[in-house]
Design a protein around this motif. Structure first.
Motif, short mmCIF file in Angstrom:
data_model
loop_
_atom_site.label_atom_id
_atom_site.label_comp_id
_atom_site.label_asym_id
_atom_site.label_seq_id
_atom_site.Cartn_x
_atom_site.Cartn_y
_atom_site.Cartn_z
N TYR A 22 41.39 47.73 47.28
CA TYR A 22 40.29 47.31 46.40
C TYR A 22 40.88 46.59 45.18
O TYR A 22 41.08 47.20 44.12
N ALA A 24 39.83 44.79 42.92
CA ALA A 24 39.09 44.82 41.67
C ALA A 24 39.61 45.89 40.73
O ALA A 24 39.44 45.80 39.50
N THR A 99 45.83 30.52 40.46
CA THR A 99 44.84 31.11 41.36
C THR A 99 43.43 30.67 41.00
O THR A 99 42.55 30.61 41.87
N SER A 102 40.59 28.76 43.23
CA SER A 102 40.82 28.89 44.66
C SER A 102 39.76 29.78 45.30
O SER A 102 38.95 30.40 44.60
N TYR A 103 39.79 29.87 46.60
CA TYR A 103 38.82 30.72 47.31
C TYR A 103 39.05 32.18 46.97
O TYR A 103 40.18 32.66 46.93
N ASN A 104 37.98 32.92 46.70
CA ASN A 104 38.05 34.35 46.41
C ASN A 104 38.89 34.62 45.16
O ASN A 104 39.71 35.55 45.14
N THR A 105 38.69 33.85 44.14
CA THR A 105 39.49 33.93 42.91
C THR A 105 39.48 35.32 42.30
O THR A 105 40.53 35.84 41.88
N PHE A 106 38.32 35.95 42.21
CA PHE A 106 38.19 37.25 41.56
C PHE A 106 39.11 38.29 42.19
O PHE A 106 39.86 38.98 41.48
N GLU A 107 39.11 38.38 43.51
CA GLU A 107 39.95 39.36 44.18
C GLU A 107 41.43 39.01 44.08
O GLU A 107 42.29 39.89 43.95
N LYS A 108 41.74 37.73 44.13
CA LYS A 108 43.15 37.32 44.06
C LYS A 108 43.75 37.64 42.69
O LYS A 108 44.89 38.09 42.60
#
Length: 205
Positions: A22, A24, A99, A102-108
């Motif tokens: 997770y 986050a 980052t 980019s795609y899925n920035t929050f999780e990366k």
């Protein structure tokens, strides 16, 4: 220290290990950074001795397997600590900046914080096991930042007339500082163990 201090170490495991599933959870690090920079101008490294999850982890978990050797003086040298601070912060900033967008920035970005927590905690465990529990804390980048911002704030004071030179304060200091010396001790983490150990109430903040 605070009554909650011994239990904060579990947060390190939650972020370092749970964050792998997770990401986050990595954003918890931002709360840590915010607390550090809000507290340090007024109380120096007080956060390290009272609210730091990793500090709690090494004090109450890693200490059980630590060899409890002397922390090398080179670890405390600012010529060593400052490059570590800038390299770690610069690398983290570079990773976050690269980052964004980019795609899925929050999780990366969350995973970047998780990995930073995992890597630095691993180093803290290794050093804490073979040297002293607080070996990492002697050159921790966030500890260095607190020292520079408020190292002279909320100082430990010694009433020399009361001191009987029993050396109990030096023995309980997790940072292995020479408590009774007259210098400002900017790396004092304000945990209060020396104050509690003094049989003559010669120490106070």
């Amino acid at each position: 220290m605070l009554k909650i201090t011994p239990y904060l170490g579990i947060l390190v495991l939650i972020v370092s290990i749970g964050g792998l599933w997770y990401p986050a959870l990595g954003y918890f690090m931002l709360l840590i950074f915010a607390a550090i920079f809000l507290i340090s101008p007024f109380r120096g490294r007080w956060f390290c001795g009272n609210l730091c999850p990793r500090g709690s982890f090494v004090d109450f978990w890693v200490s059980k397997i630590s060899r409890k050797r002397r922390i090398p003086d080179v670890f405390r040298n600012l010529w060593v600590r400052l490059p570590i601070f800038f390299m770690l912060m610069g690398f983290m900033g570079y990773r976050v900046a690269s980052t964004i967008g980019s795609y899925n920035t929050f999780e990366k970005i969350g995973m970047i914080f998780v990995m930073m927590c995992l890597v630095t905690t691993s180093i803290a465990i290794i050093l804490g096991s073979f040297l002293s529990p607080r070996a990492w804390c002697s050159f921790c980048p966030m500890g260095t930042a607190q020292r520079l911002i408020g190292g002279k704030k909320y100082p430990l004071k010694l009433t020399k007339e009361k001191c009987i030179n029993c050396n109990k304060c030096d023995k309980v200091c997790p940072m292995q500082l020479k408590v009774r010396e007259d210098d400002a001790k900017p790396d004092c983490i304000k945990c209060g163990r020396c104050v509690s150990a003094c049989p003559k109430d010669a120490l106070q903040f």
